[in-house]
Write an enzyme that holds these catalytic residues in place. Structure first.
Site, PDB file in Angstrom:
ATOM      1  N   SER A 261       0.881  -0.983   0.154  1.00  0.00           N
ATOM      2  CA  SER A 261      -0.503   0.109  -0.173  1.00  0.00           C
ATOM      3  C   SER A 261       1.223   0.985   0.015  1.00  0.00           C
ATOM      4  O   SER A 261       1.689   1.253  -0.273  1.00  0.00           O
ATOM      5  CB  SER A 261      -1.154   0.013   1.151  1.00  0.00           C
ATOM      6  OG  SER A 261      -0.206   0.406   2.309  1.00  0.00           O
ATOM      7  N   LYS A 262       0.263   1.911  -0.536  1.00  0.00           N
ATOM      8  CA  LYS A 262       1.259   3.294   0.174  1.00  0.00           C
ATOM      9  C   LYS A 262       1.788   3.617   1.104  1.00  0.00           C
ATOM     10  O   LYS A 262       2.442   4.958   0.977  1.00  0.00           O
ATOM     11  CB  LYS A 262      -0.204   4.810  -0.559  1.00  0.00           C
ATOM     12  CG  LYS A 262      -0.097   5.170  -2.264  1.00  0.00           C
ATOM     13  CD  LYS A 262      -1.816   5.913  -2.258  1.00  0.00           C
ATOM     14  CE  LYS A 262      -2.381   5.761  -2.310  1.00  0.00           C
ATOM     15  NZ  LYS A 262      -3.536   6.722  -3.021  1.00  0.00           N
ATOM     16  N   ARG A 263       1.327   3.276   1.797  1.00  0.00           N
ATOM     17  CA  ARG A 263       1.849   3.628   3.512  1.00  0.00           C
ATOM     18  C   ARG A 263       3.420   3.999   3.775  1.00  0.00           C
ATOM     19  O   ARG A 263       4.163   4.865   4.315  1.00  0.00           O
ATOM     20  CB  ARG A 263       1.558   2.570   4.580  1.00  0.00           C
ATOM     21  CG  ARG A 263       0.136   3.062   5.099  1.00  0.00           C
ATOM     22  CD  ARG A 263       0.107   2.727   6.307  1.00  0.00           C
ATOM     23  NE  ARG A 263      -0.102   0.967   5.658  1.00  0.00           N
ATOM     24  CZ  ARG A 263       0.625  -0.219   6.277  1.00  0.00           C
ATOM     25  NH1 ARG A 263       0.992   0.398   7.006  1.00  0.00           N
ATOM     26  NH2 ARG A 263       0.990  -1.164   5.732  1.00  0.00           N
TER      27      ARG A 263
END
Ligand code: GLU
Length: 491
Positions: A261-263
């Site tokens: 994910s973008k995290r």
């Protein structure tokens, strides 16, 4: 039997091209190229609310940047269809889905269902209350005669088209190219929707119709589509169509083994591009997320991947996206590039950041020889080249302390006159060291009282790249004017 290998990448244009999507596209591309088959780009844009033209253009740009050309699909520039099996956008194929749905209905394999959302909800509540929370939908219309159904439709009643599963009570076995045999009990699904009441088809239906009509021999796609495959197998069976070979590639995971994910940083191809990654490195890196070279090589060109790719070497377990390794791999590809080619990639980043430097090939090549070993991504060039840009030169506030040394002015005056006496446009490292020695002797300075003011007079601050490396890349006239600026600062 399929006459020819035909594979597709079928993105939904609802966002950006994710690195996981890039990997799916790459595997399909490699497979097609190796088998002398065809690679098709199909646009799955039936979600009208979320699909945008901007996203489609972005994805096409990213695929072009990666260097994965397709044989059929939207033309990379005009977006007009190219190929004999178009349209390649699902939103333009609705008449085809309608026809297939009608055929399934006429054979009693699908039916018009007039249940409203409220009725479906109420049935779910009832099933729950009866202790059957996981029961499937029980449509009272599954066996309604077609004549009756047509009557209701003509009267204006809204209907979805549902696929009838009640006669299919058996296990389905998928021979997945990557996962081996996957068993699906048919009661995993109930009567599922093919066409919504507004006539819009759902993914599982369009996918089968298109894969069949576009003559796909293989479907290599992400593992998250594995559960969809049961519905798709049922539709193939219902239509009496030959199943393509399926292979579901492993998930791409974060370092903590969660879905990427973008995290933790970029996941969009476009973002990696903006951060100075090379398409060769992205392809090399994503290829090895789930596939390995037969000789375990790590740095692999696209041509070599085409030669060595095999579905047998695709790994069914999740692959971790290691950003440190990606950067390392980018550095390897970057350092393999000839200077002229690398310069063409680096310069736009410099220009964008206002770092304007000499453009003569001899100079850029010399500068890259110096900086290439220090670069991992193209954007690293910005800070490396900044000191070489006269436009970007300034005396930074952190130089204040150095310039207030009582000996600074004398040292810099000596430095400037040394430069003026050199009689050359560009000096060598040896010339520089000679001037430095003469400054030490003339101004009676040594150690940091010698090195620091000179460094400020070259790069505008007391810390940074070694001066002796930079000096041969700067014109003597530029060094003189920098020294003058710094002397003015001292006053
Ligand atoms: N449109 C689907 C996606 O973007 C593709 C599914 C498939 O390859 O069958 O995930």
């Amino acid at each position: 039997m399929f006459e020819k290998v035909r594979v597709r990448f079928a993105p939904s244009p609802t966002g950006y091209l994710h690195v996981g999507g890039a990997r799916t596209a790459l595997y399909n591309y490699l497979f097609a190229r190796q088998k002398k088959g065809e690679f098709i780009l199909r646009i799955e844009d039936t979600d009208e609310e979320r699909s945008t033209e901007e996203s489609l253009r972005g994805m096409i740009e990213d695929l072009k940047w990666l260097g994965l050309p397709w044989n059929e699909g939207p033309h990379p520039e005009t977006l007009k269809d190219v190929g004999p099996f178009g349209p390649y956008r699902q939103s333009q194929r609705q008449h085809i889905y309608k026809q297939v749905a009608e055929e399934l209905i006429s054979q009693g394999k699908a039916y018009y269902c007039f249940m409203t959302d409220e009725e479906i909800e109420a049935q779910k509540e009832k099933q729950k209350a009866e202790g059957r929370p996981h029961a499937h939908l029980e449509s009272p219309f599954a066996d309604l005669s077609l004549v009756e159904a047509q009557k209701r439709k003509t009267a204006g009643d809204k209907a979805t088209v549902r696929f009838k599963t009640k006669n299919l009570k058996k296990d389905y076995v998928l021979k997945d190219l990557i996962r081996g045999e996957v068993k699906f009990p048919s009661d995993m699904v109930g009567d599922f929707v093919l066409l919504r009441s507004d006539g819009m088809p759902v993914y599982n239906f369009c996918c089968v119709v298109d894969d069949h009509l576009m003559k796909m021999s293989h479907v290599l796609r992400a593992e998250e589509h594995l559960p969809n495959t049961l519905r798709q197998m049922m539709i193939y069976e219902g239509m009496g169509w030959q199943l393509p070979h399926f292979g579901h590639v492993s998930l791409v995971l974060d370092e903590d083994r969660q879905k990427l994910s973008k995290r933790r940083g970029a996941v969009a191809c476009g973002q990696f591009k903006d951060e100075g990654y090379l398409p060769e490195a992205i392809l090399n890196f994503v290829a090895l997320l789930g596939w390995s070279h037969p000789e375990e090589k790590e740095i692999i060109s696209l041509e070599e991947m085409i030669k060595t790719f095999s579905v047998e070497r695709l790994n069914p377990s999740g692959a971790v996206f290691d950003r440190v390794k990606l950067k390392w791999m980018n550095a390897q590809h970057l350092r393999q590039k000839p200077n002229a080619e690398l310069w063409a990639l680096v310069n736009p980043f410099l220009v964008k950041s206002g770092v304007l430097v000499n453009q003569e090939a001899k100079w850029t090549s010399q500068a890259l020889d110096v900086f290439k070993p220090k670069m991992e991504v193209l954007t690293d060039a910005i800070e490396l080249f900044r000191p070489l840009s006269d436009e970007a030169f300034q005396v930074f506030p952190e130089s204040k302390e150095v310039l207030s040394q009582p000996t600074a002015k004398g040292a810099l005056t000596a430095w400037k006159s040394g430069l003026e006496g050199i009689g050359k446009d560009i000096m060598t490292e040896e010339d520089f060291l000679k001037i430095q020695d003469s400054v030490a002797a003339g101004a009676q300075v040594k150690g940091k009282n010698l090195f620091q003011p000179i460094r400020v007079a070259v790069i505008g601050k007391p810390q940074g790249t070694e001066v002796k490396i930079l000096v041969p890349l700067l014109k003597v006239s530029s060094l003189i004017s920098r020294a003058e600026k710094v002397l003015k600062e001292i006053g």
